[in-house]
Design an enzyme around this catalytic site. Structure first.
Site, PDB file in Angstrom:
ATOM      1  N   ASP A  53      42.464  37.662  42.030  1.00 34.31           N
ATOM      2  CA  ASP A  53      41.836  37.417  40.740  1.00 34.31           C
ATOM      3  C   ASP A  53      41.405  35.958  40.718  1.00 34.31           C
ATOM      4  O   ASP A  53      42.234  35.053  40.637  1.00 34.31           O
ATOM      5  CB  ASP A  53      42.806  37.703  39.595  1.00 34.31           C
ATOM      6  CG  ASP A  53      42.154  37.583  38.225  1.00 34.31           C
ATOM      7  OD1 ASP A  53      41.023  37.055  38.141  1.00 34.31           O
ATOM      8  OD2 ASP A  53      42.779  37.994  37.234  1.00 34.31           O
ATOM      9  N   TYR A 140      25.859  33.918  30.479  1.00 36.44           N
ATOM     10  CA  TYR A 140      25.718  34.044  31.935  1.00 36.44           C
ATOM     11  C   TYR A 140      24.667  33.061  32.449  1.00 36.44           C
ATOM     12  O   TYR A 140      24.888  32.356  33.436  1.00 36.44           O
ATOM     13  CB  TYR A 140      25.323  35.483  32.269  1.00 36.44           C
ATOM     14  CG  TYR A 140      24.975  35.738  33.710  1.00 36.44           C
ATOM     15  CD1 TYR A 140      25.969  35.909  34.666  1.00 36.44           C
ATOM     16  CD2 TYR A 140      23.647  35.846  34.121  1.00 36.44           C
ATOM     17  CE1 TYR A 140      25.658  36.162  35.992  1.00 36.44           C
ATOM     18  CE2 TYR A 140      23.319  36.099  35.431  1.00 36.44           C
ATOM     19  CZ  TYR A 140      24.322  36.258  36.371  1.00 36.44           C
ATOM     20  OH  TYR A 140      23.997  36.509  37.678  1.00 36.44           O
ATOM     21  N   ALA A 143      25.984  29.565  32.387  1.00 35.54           N
ATOM     22  CA  ALA A 143      26.939  29.357  33.472  1.00 35.54           C
ATOM     23  C   ALA A 143      26.231  29.154  34.807  1.00 35.54           C
ATOM     24  O   ALA A 143      26.600  28.287  35.606  1.00 35.54           O
ATOM     25  CB  ALA A 143      27.909  30.529  33.560  1.00 35.54           C
ATOM     26  N   LYS A 144      25.193  29.948  35.061  1.00 34.65           N
ATOM     27  CA  LYS A 144      24.465  29.826  36.321  1.00 34.65           C
ATOM     28  C   LYS A 144      23.685  28.520  36.390  1.00 34.65           C
ATOM     29  O   LYS A 144      23.543  27.924  37.468  1.00 34.65           O
ATOM     30  CB  LYS A 144      23.532  31.025  36.504  1.00 34.65           C
ATOM     31  CG  LYS A 144      24.257  32.331  36.794  1.00 34.65           C
ATOM     32  CD  LYS A 144      25.073  32.263  38.072  1.00 34.65           C
ATOM     33  CE  LYS A 144      25.650  33.617  38.456  1.00 34.65           C
ATOM     34  NZ  LYS A 144      26.464  33.557  39.702  1.00 34.65           N
TER      35      LYS A 144
END
Length: 246
Positions: A53, A140, A143-144
């Site tokens: 994880d 997302y 974050a990228k």
């Protein structure tokens, strides 16, 4: 390319793009370790799977500390469901950022000592979502965008021992494409919007990752390589009334 004798870790490499990356490195003769929370549905020939994880820093550090060596880290694990910003609280969006930005940072820090000894490299798997508006996946995309900037800073701080680059990936045909684009006709229609006329295959991304990790890219660091088939046709071209055939 021959990467025999080198050890490569691909995070989230059990399906889709990650599996394509793992297969590409396996074809080079490298020792490929794939880590994710769940094992692959089908065995990936030439790879070893380790359950992990990536959101558990202690487990991540224990995993990398247990490796005898490491030459390449591919930070591929990530993703996000379709979720409008106002449709969820900040904590839920923060979990997306944790998986797509904080987890790659954690893995890179845990791998740093190995990579420094080996004069190795890191390949971040970014997204075009980080370079354009991303309605429905805003956290997302944010974050990228952060991941690409992180890679550039990392490339400066960890030079010259460790090279760090980003693959900025566009739309890819995977086993989950229909969840995003509908039936096969929808997938094909979306592919036709790409200048090269199709969605990427996971192998396309894998081959690009191998290149960035290879000696052929020995002087490439802090770079962002676009793997998007030419990008997206600007919408205004279809709306404009000039330069159109009558």
């Amino acid at each position: 390319m021959d990467l025999g004798g080198r050890t490569v870790v691909v995070t989230g490499g059990t399906r889709g793009v990650g599996a394509g990356i793992a297969r590409a490195f396996a074809r080079t003769g490298a020792d490929v370790v794939v880590c994710a929370r769940r094992p692959p549905e089908k065995p990936l020939e030439g790879t070893e799977f380790v359950p992990l994880d990536l959101r558990d820093p202690a487990a991540v550090h224990a995993f990398f500390d247990g490796l005898p060596r490491l030459d390449v880290l591919v930070n591929n694990a990530g993703g996000a469901p379709y979720r409008l910003l106002a449709g969820a609280d900040a904590e839920r969006h923060a979990r997306v950022i944790e998986l797509n930005l904080t987890a790659p940072l954690t893995a890179s820090l845990a791998a740093h000592a190995h990579l420094e000894r080996a004069s190795g490299s890191i390949v971040m798997i970014g997204s075009v979502s980080g370079t354009r508006p991303s309605p429905g996946s805003a956290a997302y995309g944010a974050a990228k965008a952060g991941l690409e900037n992180l890679a550039r800073s990392m490339a400066v701080e960890w030079a010259p021992a460790v090279r760090v680059n980003t693959l900025v990936v566009g739309m890819v045909r995977t086993e989950r494409s229909r969840l995003h684009y509908g039936d096969e006709d929808g997938v094909e229609a979306v592919g036709r919007t790409v200048p090269l006329g199709r969605l990427a295959e996971p192998a396309d991304v894998g081959d690009a990752a191998v290149f960035l990790a290879s000696d052929a890219a020995a002087y490439i660091s802090g770079a962002s390589l676009l793997v998007h088939g030419g990008g997206e046709r600007p919408a205004f071209l279809d709306a404009a009334t000039v330069n159109k055939e009558s």
